[in-house]
Design a protein around this motif. Structure first.
Motif, mmCIF file in Angstrom:
data_model
loop_
_atom_site.group_PDB
_atom_site.id
_atom_site.type_symbol
_atom_site.label_atom_id
_atom_site.label_comp_id
_atom_site.label_asym_id
_atom_site.label_seq_id
_atom_site.Cartn_x
_atom_site.Cartn_y
_atom_site.Cartn_z
ATOM 1 N N GLY A 86 0.746 -1.228 0.073
ATOM 2 C CA GLY A 86 -0.017 0.013 0.081
ATOM 3 C C GLY A 86 0.801 1.349 0.086
ATOM 4 O O GLY A 86 0.312 2.157 0.075
ATOM 5 N N SER A 87 2.171 1.113 -0.298
ATOM 6 C CA SER A 87 3.067 2.271 -0.293
ATOM 7 C C SER A 87 4.038 1.993 -1.225
ATOM 8 O O SER A 87 4.104 0.929 -1.747
ATOM 9 C CB SER A 87 3.452 2.753 1.204
ATOM 10 N N PHE A 88 5.304 2.746 -1.028
ATOM 11 C CA PHE A 88 6.581 2.239 -1.685
ATOM 12 C C PHE A 88 6.783 0.898 -1.415
ATOM 13 O O PHE A 88 6.728 0.818 -0.199
ATOM 14 C CB PHE A 88 7.605 3.463 -1.578
ATOM 15 N N ASP A 89 7.018 0.122 -2.416
ATOM 16 C CA ASP A 89 7.414 -1.242 -1.961
ATOM 17 C C ASP A 89 8.217 -2.002 -3.107
ATOM 18 O O ASP A 89 7.893 -1.953 -4.332
ATOM 19 C CB ASP A 89 6.016 -2.036 -2.122
ATOM 20 N N LYS A 90 9.099 -2.412 -2.460
ATOM 21 C CA LYS A 90 10.067 -3.311 -3.685
ATOM 22 C C LYS A 90 9.386 -4.598 -3.987
ATOM 23 O O LYS A 90 9.730 -4.979 -4.906
ATOM 24 C CB LYS A 90 11.410 -3.883 -2.994
ATOM 25 N N ARG A 91 8.363 -5.041 -3.195
ATOM 26 C CA ARG A 91 7.986 -6.319 -3.522
ATOM 27 C C ARG A 91 6.545 -5.991 -4.520
ATOM 28 O O ARG A 91 5.553 -5.488 -4.097
ATOM 29 C CB ARG A 91 7.452 -7.166 -2.592
ATOM 30 N N PRO A 92 6.722 -6.594 -5.958
ATOM 31 C CA PRO A 92 5.493 -6.230 -6.536
ATOM 32 C C PRO A 92 4.342 -7.258 -6.297
ATOM 33 O O PRO A 92 4.329 -8.183 -5.888
ATOM 34 C CB PRO A 92 6.031 -6.355 -8.076
ATOM 35 N N VAL A 136 -9.794 13.597 2.368
ATOM 36 C CA VAL A 136 -8.673 13.778 1.459
ATOM 37 C C VAL A 136 -7.820 12.682 0.737
ATOM 38 O O VAL A 136 -7.376 11.888 1.593
ATOM 39 C CB VAL A 136 -7.897 15.026 2.198
ATOM 40 N N ALA A 137 -7.496 12.981 -0.325
ATOM 41 C CA ALA A 137 -6.682 11.857 -1.104
ATOM 42 C C ALA A 137 -5.594 12.556 -1.350
ATOM 43 O O ALA A 137 -5.411 13.860 -1.610
ATOM 44 C CB ALA A 137 -7.253 11.266 -2.224
ATOM 45 N N THR A 153 2.674 6.831 -4.290
ATOM 46 C CA THR A 153 1.793 6.364 -3.106
ATOM 47 C C THR A 153 0.376 7.207 -3.157
ATOM 48 O O THR A 153 0.356 8.519 -3.189
ATOM 49 C CB THR A 153 2.086 6.506 -1.630
ATOM 50 N N PHE A 154 -0.867 6.609 -3.505
ATOM 51 C CA PHE A 154 -1.983 7.263 -2.985
ATOM 52 C C PHE A 154 -2.501 6.885 -1.909
ATOM 53 O O PHE A 154 -2.930 5.744 -1.620
ATOM 54 C CB PHE A 154 -2.970 6.837 -4.444
ATOM 55 N N SER A 155 -3.016 7.878 -1.167
ATOM 56 C CA SER A 155 -3.317 7.435 0.193
ATOM 57 C C SER A 155 -4.689 8.269 0.669
ATOM 58 O O SER A 155 -4.775 9.293 0.065
ATOM 59 C CB SER A 155 -2.492 7.530 1.440
#
Length: 243
Positions: free
Chosen positions: A47-53, A134-135, A183-185
């Motif tokens: 759900g954020s920056f991640d090395k695992r696709p 808010v996004a 990241t879209f939160s």
């Protein structure tokens, strides 16, 4: 203008076709006169920056000239909305492979930065007041020389975000694994988002390091008002009954 983020989830047996779609979808989007900007992206697992696709999950981000009033959300199924936004080919492809999709319709309210050298949203203020949910879209191109430093710190921040008060959900997306990341939160309100962004120690440390050590060759930050959300991913619509 209408900004949209569509998260697409394929079944495991169709992962090959998910990769193929990232090539084929470019053609209808290139010729879509309504889209002034678009990106096809993969997703990370946490759900954020991640090395695992996450090879089952993919994304389309676009900015188009479709007016919100022209999209009668209560009367639109997900398939019909995707057709309206991205065209018949993409809509039929996702239906053929029985993909699960969720689409967020967004109105940009503040932001700064560039995406591949382009100003995606014209004349946005750097600060603006926004009530309600808010996004936030945060994206960056990480310098190759800074990849080790970046990935050393980012996992801890992602874990803290998921535990933060007022956090609703997030998606890790990106064009190039490990290098072009976003990241879209979604947050219950601006205060909750700011408390994490500026009050969480580990997050503040990363922000300071990015500036001091010049980790990014390009970045962009935009806050949005959420005007619609149609569909589900993993059977969940996190904003159901909240918009």
């Amino acid at each position: 203008m209408t900004a949209t983020l569509t998260i697409i989830r394929y079944r495991k047996r169709f992962i090959f076709f998910a990769f193929l779609a990232m090539v084929l979808f470019r053609f209808p989007l290139w010729f879509n006169k309504r889209c002034r900007f678009w990106k096809l992206m993969g997703s990370g697992k946490n759900g954020s920056f991640d090395k695992r696709p996450d090879l089952q999950q993919w994304a389309i981000f676009s900015v188009s000239n479709i007016k919100f009033k022209h999209v009668q959300l209560k009367n639109y199924r997900g398939e019909l909305l995707i057709q309206k936004l991205y065209g018949k080919f993409i809509s039929r492809w996702l239906s053929a492979f029985n993909c699960e999709t969720i689409t967020y319709l967004l109105e940009s309210v503040e932001g700064h930065g560039l995406w591949d050298g382009k100003t995606v949203f014209d004349d946005l203020p750097k600060k603006a007041e926004l009530e309600g949910q808010v996004a936030v879209l945060t994206r960056a191109t990480i310098r190759l020389s800074k990849l080790k430093q970046f990935w050393r710190y980012v996992d801890g921040v992602a874990a803290k975000m998921a535990e933060a008060d007022g956090f609703v959900t997030s998606y890790g997306i990106g064009e190039i694994p490990w290098i072009k990341q976003a990241t879209f939160s979604i947050w219950q309100n601006t205060d909750a988002m700011k408390l994490f962004a500026y009050g969480e120690k580990e997050h503040q440390e990363v922000i300071q390091r990015t500036r001091r050590e010049n980790w990014y060759s390009e970045d962009m930050f935009v806050r949005f008002k959420i005007t619609g959300c149609i569909g589900t991913v993993k059977g969940v619509n996190p904003l159901k009954g909240k918009i």
